[in-house]
Every structure is written in structure tokens, then in C-alpha cells.
Design a protein around this motif. Structure first.
Motif, PDB file in Angstrom:
ATOM      1  N   SER A  35     -10.471   5.151   3.543  1.00 48.87           N
ATOM      2  CA  SER A  35     -11.295   3.825   3.252  1.00 48.87           C
ATOM      3  C   SER A  35     -10.529   3.240   2.105  1.00 48.87           C
ATOM      4  O   SER A  35      -9.878   4.064   1.267  1.00 48.87           O
ATOM      5  CB  SER A  35     -12.638   4.161   3.255  1.00 48.87           C
ATOM      6  OG  SER A  35     -12.966   4.924   2.079  1.00 48.87           O
ATOM      7  N   PRO A  36     -10.996   1.988   1.704  1.00 52.90           N
ATOM      8  CA  PRO A  36     -10.650   1.643   0.243  1.00 52.90           C
ATOM      9  C   PRO A  36     -11.215   2.406  -1.005  1.00 52.90           C
ATOM     10  O   PRO A  36     -10.491   2.284  -2.032  1.00 52.90           O
ATOM     11  CB  PRO A  36     -11.248   0.107   0.151  1.00 52.90           C
ATOM     12  CG  PRO A  36     -11.373  -0.129   1.722  1.00 52.90           C
ATOM     13  CD  PRO A  36     -11.696   1.147   2.494  1.00 52.90           C
TER      14      PRO A  36
ATOM     15  N   LEU B 143       0.721  -1.056   0.013  1.00 50.23           N
ATOM     16  CA  LEU B 143       0.066   0.177  -0.144  1.00 50.23           C
ATOM     17  C   LEU B 143       1.021   1.300  -0.161  1.00 50.23           C
ATOM     18  O   LEU B 143       0.649   2.201  -0.639  1.00 50.23           O
ATOM     19  CB  LEU B 143      -0.939  -0.130   1.349  1.00 50.23           C
ATOM     20  CG  LEU B 143      -1.910   1.092   1.426  1.00 50.23           C
ATOM     21  CD1 LEU B 143      -2.814   1.233   0.189  1.00 50.23           C
ATOM     22  CD2 LEU B 143      -2.597   1.052   2.693  1.00 50.23           C
ATOM     23  N   ALA B 144       1.867   1.231   0.634  1.00 54.39           N
ATOM     24  CA  ALA B 144       2.801   2.407   0.860  1.00 54.39           C
ATOM     25  C   ALA B 144       3.171   2.946  -0.445  1.00 54.39           C
ATOM     26  O   ALA B 144       3.490   4.259  -0.662  1.00 54.39           O
ATOM     27  CB  ALA B 144       3.982   2.178   1.740  1.00 54.39           C
ATOM     28  N   GLY B 145       3.746   1.971  -1.525  1.00 56.63           N
ATOM     29  CA  GLY B 145       4.116   2.622  -2.867  1.00 56.63           C
ATOM     30  C   GLY B 145       2.993   3.403  -3.416  1.00 56.63           C
ATOM     31  O   GLY B 145       3.150   4.423  -3.876  1.00 56.63           O
TER      32      GLY B 145
ATOM     33  N   ILE C 277       9.772   1.911   7.515  1.00 53.83           N
ATOM     34  CA  ILE C 277      10.313   3.296   7.853  1.00 53.83           C
ATOM     35  C   ILE C 277      11.677   3.223   7.175  1.00 53.83           C
ATOM     36  O   ILE C 277      12.453   2.300   7.425  1.00 53.83           O
ATOM     37  CB  ILE C 277      10.090   3.618   9.140  1.00 53.83           C
ATOM     38  CG1 ILE C 277       8.712   3.883   9.795  1.00 53.83           C
ATOM     39  CG2 ILE C 277      10.883   5.045   9.214  1.00 53.83           C
ATOM     40  CD1 ILE C 277       8.491   4.054  11.217  1.00 53.83           C
ATOM     41  N   MET C 278      12.193   4.158   6.434  1.00 52.17           N
ATOM     42  CA  MET C 278      13.398   4.560   6.059  1.00 52.17           C
ATOM     43  C   MET C 278      13.787   5.830   6.234  1.00 52.17           C
ATOM     44  O   MET C 278      13.097   6.663   5.815  1.00 52.17           O
ATOM     45  CB  MET C 278      13.639   3.919   4.632  1.00 52.17           C
ATOM     46  CG  MET C 278      14.925   4.066   3.976  1.00 52.17           C
ATOM     47  SD  MET C 278      15.480   5.853   3.224  1.00 52.17           S
ATOM     48  CE  MET C 278      14.769   5.737   1.738  1.00 52.17           C
TER      49      MET C 278
ATOM     50  N   PHE D 213       2.808   4.886   8.471  1.00 48.01           N
ATOM     51  CA  PHE D 213       2.353   4.998   9.932  1.00 48.01           C
ATOM     52  C   PHE D 213       0.932   4.803   9.955  1.00 48.01           C
ATOM     53  O   PHE D 213      -0.070   4.480   8.930  1.00 48.01           O
ATOM     54  CB  PHE D 213       2.687   6.634  10.246  1.00 48.01           C
ATOM     55  CG  PHE D 213       4.136   7.078  10.048  1.00 48.01           C
ATOM     56  CD1 PHE D 213       5.076   6.631  10.760  1.00 48.01           C
ATOM     57  CD2 PHE D 213       4.461   7.617   8.575  1.00 48.01           C
ATOM     58  CE1 PHE D 213       6.290   7.141  10.463  1.00 48.01           C
ATOM     59  CE2 PHE D 213       5.545   7.900   8.139  1.00 48.01           C
ATOM     60  CZ  PHE D 213       6.925   7.757   9.072  1.00 48.01           C
ATOM     61  N   LEU D 214       0.366   4.678  11.160  1.00 48.64           N
ATOM     62  CA  LEU D 214      -0.777   4.627  11.731  1.00 48.64           C
ATOM     63  C   LEU D 214      -1.657   3.330  10.983  1.00 48.64           C
ATOM     64  O   LEU D 214      -2.752   3.210  10.215  1.00 48.64           O
ATOM     65  CB  LEU D 214      -1.860   5.837  11.268  1.00 48.64           C
ATOM     66  CG  LEU D 214      -1.298   7.121  12.173  1.00 48.64           C
ATOM     67  CD1 LEU D 214      -2.040   8.212  11.467  1.00 48.64           C
ATOM     68  CD2 LEU D 214      -1.233   6.863  13.553  1.00 48.64           C
ATOM     69  N   ASP D 215      -0.764   2.217  11.146  1.00 49.94           N
ATOM     70  CA  ASP D 215      -1.426   0.811  10.476  1.00 49.94           C
ATOM     71  C   ASP D 215      -1.465   1.120   9.263  1.00 49.94           C
ATOM     72  O   ASP D 215      -2.370   0.416   8.589  1.00 49.94           O
ATOM     73  CB  ASP D 215      -2.709   0.451  11.072  1.00 49.94           C
ATOM     74  CG  ASP D 215      -2.804  -0.815  11.122  1.00 49.94           C
ATOM     75  OD1 ASP D 215      -2.017  -1.657  10.797  1.00 49.94           O
ATOM     76  OD2 ASP D 215      -4.063  -1.325  11.156  1.00 49.94           O
ATOM     77  N   ARG D 216      -0.214   1.758   8.458  1.00 48.62           N
ATOM     78  CA  ARG D 216      -0.229   1.720   7.003  1.00 48.62           C
ATOM     79  C   ARG D 216      -1.659   2.646   6.437  1.00 48.62           C
ATOM     80  O   ARG D 216      -2.127   2.195   5.323  1.00 48.62           O
ATOM     81  CB  ARG D 216       0.076   0.547   6.392  1.00 48.62           C
ATOM     82  CG  ARG D 216       1.337   0.220   6.784  1.00 48.62           C
ATOM     83  CD  ARG D 216       1.729  -1.249   6.270  1.00 48.62           C
ATOM     84  NE  ARG D 216       0.873  -2.159   6.600  1.00 48.62           N
ATOM     85  CZ  ARG D 216       0.858  -2.973   7.784  1.00 48.62           C
ATOM     86  NH1 ARG D 216       1.966  -2.666   8.710  1.00 48.62           N
ATOM     87  NH2 ARG D 216       0.184  -3.824   8.284  1.00 48.62           N
ATOM     88  N   THR D 217      -2.140   3.501   7.071  1.00 44.15           N
ATOM     89  CA  THR D 217      -3.285   4.347   6.563  1.00 44.15           C
ATOM     90  C   THR D 217      -2.686   5.531   6.304  1.00 44.15           C
ATOM     91  O   THR D 217      -3.500   6.558   5.887  1.00 44.15           O
ATOM     92  CB  THR D 217      -4.470   4.393   7.692  1.00 44.15           C
ATOM     93  OG1 THR D 217      -4.166   4.973   8.770  1.00 44.15           O
ATOM     94  CG2 THR D 217      -5.095   3.116   7.654  1.00 44.15           C
TER      95      THR D 217
END
Length: 748
Positions: free
Chosen positions: A595-596, A11-13, A493-494, A540-544
């Protein structure tokens, strides 16, 4: 692939700047379940595996989140879904980027990143931001306003990129990456109709000839009436008439060998842009027109820009740890144009001109991928020739000054960048590039009585005064090191810190006037920048919530600055290594996923740039003085902001509807180093909106796009030649007005 870890960051990407389409968040769960493992992904076709972003900023495939460089990445699909026509739309979404159509042109590009760039497109000058098409350097800005068609993605690399990209990337680099063909039949047609009778038609096809050979092509036709009118000639003003095409063939004899041949050509026959008079000159015709896109220019409407090239890429996987790559390319371009600097029917300050160039480049790379070691080493060669001529026609003095010349450049470089994982969480990268540029410049300037010189329509004209006539050469060389440290406390995190040294070689002022500035025959020296950067990329925040942040500081020395002014009965030019300056700032890019179906993307850039020393010719005294207290950085707003809402709704078997409103803001900025209350642009905001429906099988798409919905008028360029001799020629050039476009696409 090294450093592409678990699916925890899939999701991060997609969090950054909408590389994925607006519907990517909605489709994400399904993609995660069905996509192949990221470590198996290779090539541009895998740029979005499970919504993860793969970039090649360090000349090798890596997750965007793992690269210790400030990067913004945009897919071609996302740009099309936003209604973007060409790459200048990236300015609204990228921190600290200025990317605009140059003054007096339709397809010449000016680019600034973090205050560093070059807006003068004359043949002797080179940009401070490098443009690359499939890793081929495009040396000249003419024809570089690339349209958005048949591309995989665009990457914007901020800060000096000299180690891996070399020439003229002292401010950064822009990578335009086209799609690889693959081995499946694919065809699509995209059309658009919009304001000002806009008519676009784009088609592309990929045909597999055999299991190892595919051929493909794309063609794009752009046609649009002008935003304004030439009230003297009746011609369209700010119109568009462009035909572009690409052909390519890909051969994959084995899993270890890939060969690609690609050719492209663009023909731009849009009418010339003459600008808008910002001040009157005491006559009825000389008063500013109500519509900023109208003109009364009398020089004519002939304009044509042709750019074309061919390239060959060979990739050989010699072993699991070593891949060899060769990139060979040839490009050329030709521009015939006219610019009416005074915007009036009379030839008060008219500039007919032509430019042409050609270049050959060869690059060899060795890409290394071992257990804890990754990197690239290589060699680079460029042979470039750029030439041109223009008349400065000053009708009030019945005088013409011809300026002509040529600059030949040969550049050699050896480079390398190696990363080593000291532990599972900590790595270090060391890089460097040695560059040697040899340049030969020829400059000729002469005064003629009457209007036009022999090159531009008056073959019997003879000069009564030679202002400049010389050929000289210079060789500049420099080693530019790079070091970066990267720390990954978790998979999400990087953090990194880096130092880069940027370099742009010296040259010769093609407008240099040896009467006013005799030292012009010696040329000007290289400029350098020492750039320091710290950054954080994470989920962050559970990947949201996803954030990329970078802070930078640059020590800029010997900056090459062009000054033009009226002296006597002609316009003269001076190029100075102005001295020293410092630049520091902040960049934030992020996305919050509610949301999704719903997410919010944002980008913020802050640049604080100040001259410490500015040594230049003072037009009032004709002496070199330190004018740092009265100079500012051009095309560098202090703040720029973008916020966009991404909403995608599954229509339950009837496709997907994506809604993308966005707001961008740029604070006030100066068009030149000398502030000008008439030409300088106040802060402004742009509001855009796109609605796109896509069928479930992705075969059909319909979109509606509104850009600059508040119809904001804002300057992107100008000329400043005040006074009676030049008709008080203070001219502004403007960005597009409010437009609406409907698009449709069919895939076969």
C-alpha cells in the motif's frame, strides 16, 4: 536525459534497498504530480526526482534501472533514518558485501565483494575494492571508515569496475557522493545521544554569496565510551573520539560551467583496539575474559589517525553532446598506533607502529551524449607514496624485529566506455582501459636484542641480524576490456549480459623476510579476474513488485595472498600469487509495495568460491606446495540476507511517522584462508529497529534507533599466532553490541 523515459518507472526506482526515505512511498503521489520531468534532472541534487534513482556508476547520470551493472544505492537520508553511523552498515543491506572495521583499528576499512578484497592494511598492499569520495580514489584504507554525514548517497558497484574506475577495483567499487551546495541558504543541526554515553553533534550550512557562488561546510563530532575496558590501564576499549569536517565552494559562472573546490579533514583519537583472547595460555591472566570487549593489554592506549585532502572539479558543457570534466585531488594521512597481539600486561607480542601516505591524482573526462550514442573517455594519473614501520616485540625471547619501508607508485591510464542504441530496445556497450603501474619498493627488516627498536623508543639499539634490506622496482601494464548487451522489451523491464576483465598490479611484500623467502626481493605478480554477469531489472504486478537480479561467474587468477606465521623467534610473512580459483553466485534485491504506507524490502546474496590451485609456503615444511584442498576464501559467507519492513503513517497534519524494523543474516565464514575452529565465525543474525517522526514542513525530525537488539556477539577480525613463544595469541575482534540511540534534527 537519455533512457530516462516516462513516469511509469518513478516508483521502480524507490524499490531498491530504500534509497528513498521510509516515507517516500507515502509521499510518492504528491511528488509525481509536482516534480519536474526526470529528463530535466541533473546532478546529485536530482538523485531522487519523483522517487526515481539517478546514479553515476558509468561516470554519467542514468537511472539505476538502465545501468547494466549490479548496483546498490543508498541515500544519506535513508542511512541516517536507519541509525547508521558509518559505511560499514552497508554490509547488512548489500548482497555479497563484506565491509568492516579492520582488526586492531577503529577507522581502517576492509572490503570484500563477491569474495574478492584485501584485509591487510600494511602500506605495501592495496585493496581489491576501490573507495571513491566524489570520484577521487582513496588509495589507503586507514581512515576510510567514513561516517554518514553531509552525503547525498552511497553507491556499491559489484564486480570488476576497472574500465571506468581503474585502480584496485577488481572486486568492485564504493562511491561516497557528498551533496552539492546549490544556490539556496540551508542549515541544519543534528544531535544524538545513546548507549555507552554516545554523544554526536553534526552541523552543516550552505551560504549563497551571489547568484553564481555558494560556500558551505559541515562538521561532525562523535564521542562514545568504550564497549569494554582495558583492565590493565583502566582506559576505555572500543570507544570513539572523532572530529571531522568539510568545506566547499561552488562557482557557476554560466549554465555551461561548474567549478567546485572541496577540502576535508578527519581526526580520530579513539583508543587502540587490542582484541579479545579466544584461548588461554595456562596462566590466570591469560584466560579469556568474560566480556569480549574487555582486554588486559599492557602496551598502552595511544592512537591517532589523521586523514585530509583537497580536490577541485571543473565541468564544462562544450555543447549539447559534449561535456568536459577535470578532477584534481591531493590527499594525505598519518597513523600512530599500538596493537597488543597477546592481550596481556607483559610485552609478549606487542606491535607499535606508524603509517603515512600521500597521493596526487588527476583525471580528465569527456562525456558524450548524442541521439543514440552515450559514453565517456578519459585519462588518469596517480602519484602515491606509502610508508611505515612497526616493531614485533617478542618479550619471551627478549627480541624485537623492526620492519620498515616505503612503496612509491605512479599509475597512468587511458579509458573509455561507449554505449550505442542499435534499436529502441537493444543497445551494446564497449569499454576498455589500458593501465601502466610503476612501483618502487624498499623493505628493511632487522633483529634487535631487547625490547623495541630505535624507531620506537630505544635509540641506542643496534641490529645483530639484517633479515631484509633491498630496493627494487617493477612495472605492470594491462588492457582490461568490457562488453555489455542490454535489452529493454518494455519500459518496465531491462535485461543485460556483460563481460569484464579486472586487474590489480603486483608489488612488494612490506613484511618480506629474505632469510625465509629469498624471492621476496622480486615482489609478487599482478592478479586478474575474468567476470561474466547476467542480470534483470524490472517492475512487475502493475508495478507493485520490483526486482533486480544478477548471476555471476568469475575466473580468478594469480590471487595475491598473505600468510603470516611464527618461525623461530620471530613472525614472518609470505605473499604468494596463490594460483587459480572460481567464484559464482546470485544476487537479488527487491521491494514489494502492499500500500502507499507499507512495503517490504529484501536482499539476498549467494557466493560459491573455491580454490582450484593454492601455491604457497607451507610453514611446516618451508616449501611451496599446492594446498588448495585445505584453503577457503576469507570473509566470504555463502549466504547473506536482509529483510526490512517500511511503514510510514501520515499523522494528519502532525507530521509523518516511519517505522523500519529489519533482520539481516550472514552464514558462517572464515577470517583467513586457513580455517580455524577458534576464530571462524558461525552464522548470525542482527535485528535493528528505527522509528522516525518528521514534521510536515521537514524542518524537524526525531528518531529512536536500536541496533543489534538481540546483543549478538560476532567476530569481524582476528589474529592467529599460537604457541608458547607468543603467549598463545589467538585474538578476536568483535562487532558492536546492542545499542540504543535517540536523534534529533532541526533545519533552518
Amino acid at each position: 536525459m537519455k533512457h530516462i523515459k516516462s513516469r511509469k518507472l518513478l516508483l521502480a526506482g524507490s524499490a531498491l534497498l530504500g534509497l528513498a526515505s521510509p516515507a517516500a512511498a507515502l509521499a510518492q503521489q504528491a511528488e509525481t504530480e509536482t516534480a519536474p520531468a526526470p529528463e530535466q534532472a541533473t546532478g546529485a541534487d536530482a538523485a531522487l526526482i519523483g522517487a526515481e534513482i539517478i546514479v553515476t556508476a558509468r561516470r554519467r547520470e542514468e537511472r539505476l534501472q538502465d545501468v547494466p551493472v549490479a548496483i546498490s544505492a543508498f541515500s544519506g537520508t535513508a542511512l541516517q533514518n536507519q541509525g547508521a553511523i558509518d559505511i560499514t552498515s552497508l554490509q547488512q543491506q548489500t548482497p555479497n558485501l563484506t565491509l568492516q572495521i579492520a582488526r586492531g583499528s577503529n577507522s581502517t576499512l576492509i572490503a570484500f565483494i563477491r569474495g574478492i578484497g584485501q584485509q591487510d592494511p600494511v602500506w605495501g598492499f592495496e585493496p581489491g575494492v576501490g573507495l571513491y569520495v566524489d570520484d577521487v580514489y582513496v588509495a589507503r584504507p586507514q581512515g576510510a571508515v567514513l561516517d554518514i554525514f553531509d552525503i547525498d548517497r552511497v553507491e556499491v558497484l559489484r564486480g570488476p569496475q576497472g574500465t571506468l574506475y581503474g585502480r584496485n577495483t577488481i572486486g568492485g567499487a564504493i562511491k561516497y557522493v557528498t551533496k552539492r551546495l546549490g544556490n539556496d541558504f540551508e542549515a541544519k543541526v543534528r544531535g544524538a545521544y545513546g548507549s555507552y554515553d554516545q554523544r554526536d553533534l553534526i552541523g552543516s550550512v550552505t551560504v549563497p554569496i551571489s547568484d553564481i557562488l555558494s560556500v558551505g561546510g559541515a562538521v561532525a563530532w562523535y564521542k562514545r565510551d568504550g564497549f569494554g575496558e582495558n583492565l590493565t590501564t583502566g582506559a576505555e576499549h572500543y570507544n570513539k573520539d572523532v572530529l571531522a569536517g568539510r568545506l566547499s565552494a561552488e562557482l557557476t559562472p554560466s549554465d555551461a560551467l561548474f567549478i567546485r573546490i572541496a577540502a576535508d579533514k578527519t581526526v580520530d583519537k579513539s583508543n587502540p583496539r587490542h582484541g579479545h583472547r579466544e584461548l588461554g595460555n595456562g596462566t590466570a591472566l591469560g584466560a579469556p575474559l568474560e566480556d569480549v570487549y574487555d582486554t588486559r593489554a599492557g602496551i598502552g592506549d595511544d592512537n591517532k589517525v589523521v586523514t585530509q585532502g583537497i580536490s577541485g572539479t571543473i565541468e564544462l558543457e562544450a555543447s549539447d553532446a559534449l561535456t568536459l570534466k577535470s578532477i584534481t585531488a591531493y590527499r594525505k594521512g598519518h597513523t600512530d598506533t599500538v596493537i597488543d597481539f597477546d592481550g596481556l600486561p607483559q610485552p609478549i607480542l606487542d606491535i607499535p607502529s606508524f603509517y603515512k601516505d600521500h597521493q596526487f591524482t588527476q583525471e580528465f573526462q569527456a562525456l558524450i551524449t548524442a541521439d543514440r550514442l552515450q559514453g565517456v573517455i578519459g585519462l588518469y594519473y596517480l602519484d602515491n607514496s606509502a610508508e611505515g614501520a612497526f616493531d614485533t616485540v617478542i618479550g619471551n625471547a627478549n627480541l624485537t624485529t623492526l620492519t620498515s619501508g616505503q612503496v612509491d607508485t605512479r599509475s597512468y591510464a587511458a579509458f573509455g566506455d561507449i554505449s550505442y542504441d542499435l534499436t529502441d530496445h537493444f543497445s551494446v556497450s564497449l569499454g576498455g582501459r589500458y593501465t601502466r603501474d610503476k612501483r618502487e619498493g624498499t623493505v628493511f627488516r632487522a633483529d634487535y636484542l631487547g625490547l623495541r627498536s630505535p624507531i620506537f623508543g630505544r635509540p641506542t639499539a643496534t641490529p645483530f641480524r639484517i633479515r631484509t634490506n633491498y630496493t627494487n622496482d617493477r612495472t605492470d601494464s594491462k588492457f582490461t576490456p568490457r562488453i555489455s548487451l542490454r535489452y529493454e522489451p518494455t519500459d518496465d523491464i531491462m535485461a543485460y549480459a556483460s563481460y569484464n576483465k579486472g586487474f590489480k598490479s603486483g608489488g612488494f611484500d612490506p613484511r618480506g623476510d629474505a632469510i625465509f623467502t629469498p624471492d621476496t626481493v622480486n615482489g609478487y605478480a599482478p592478479e586478474t579476474v575474468d567476470a561474466y554477469e547476467v542480470g534483470l531489472k524490472g517492475a512487475f504486478l502493475d508495478r507493485t513488485f520490483f526486482l533486480n537480479a544478477a548471476g555471476f561467474y568469475s575466473d580468478y587468477k594469480n590471487q595475491q595472498v598473505t600468510t603470516q606465521f611464527v618461525s623461530g623467534t620471530t613472525v614472518v610473512s609470505s605473499v604468494d600469487n596463490a594460483g587459480a580459483s572460481r567464484i559464482w553466485g546470485l544476487e537479488l534485491e527487491g521491494r514489494a509495495v502492499a500500500s502507499p504506507e507499507l512495503s517490504v524490502s529484501f536482499a539476498y546474496g549467494y557466493t560459491n568460491a573455491k580454490f582450484r590451485e593454492f601455491l604457497t609456503l607451507n610453514p611446516a615444511t618451508l616449501r611451496v606446495e599446492d594446498l588448495a584442498d585445505s584453503r577457503v576464501f576469507q570473509n566470504t559467507p555463502e549466504h547473506n540476507i536482509n529483510v526490512s519492513l517500511n511503514y510510514a503513517k501520515d499523522l494528519g497534519g502532525a507530521g509523518t511517522l516511519a517505522l523500519t524494523p529489519s533482520l539481516s543474516y550472514r552464514s558462517d565464514y572464515s577470517l583467513f584462508e586457513v580455517p580455524n575452529r577458534v576464530l571462524d565465525q558461525d552464522g548470525y543474525e542482527l535485528v535493528d529497529m528505527s522509528i522516525v517522526w518528521t514534521s510536515d514542513d521537514k524542518r524537524f525530525q526525531i528518531g529512536a534507533h536500536g541496533r543489534n537488539l538481540t546483543d549478538k556477539k560476532y567476530r569481524v577480525g582476528g589474529y592467529n599466532f599460537p604457541g608458547a613463544l607468543t603467549g598463545n595469541s589467538i585474538i578476536g575482534f568483535y562487532g558492536p553490541p546492542r545499542t540504543f540511540t535517540v536523534t534529533g534534527e532541526v533545519r533552518f
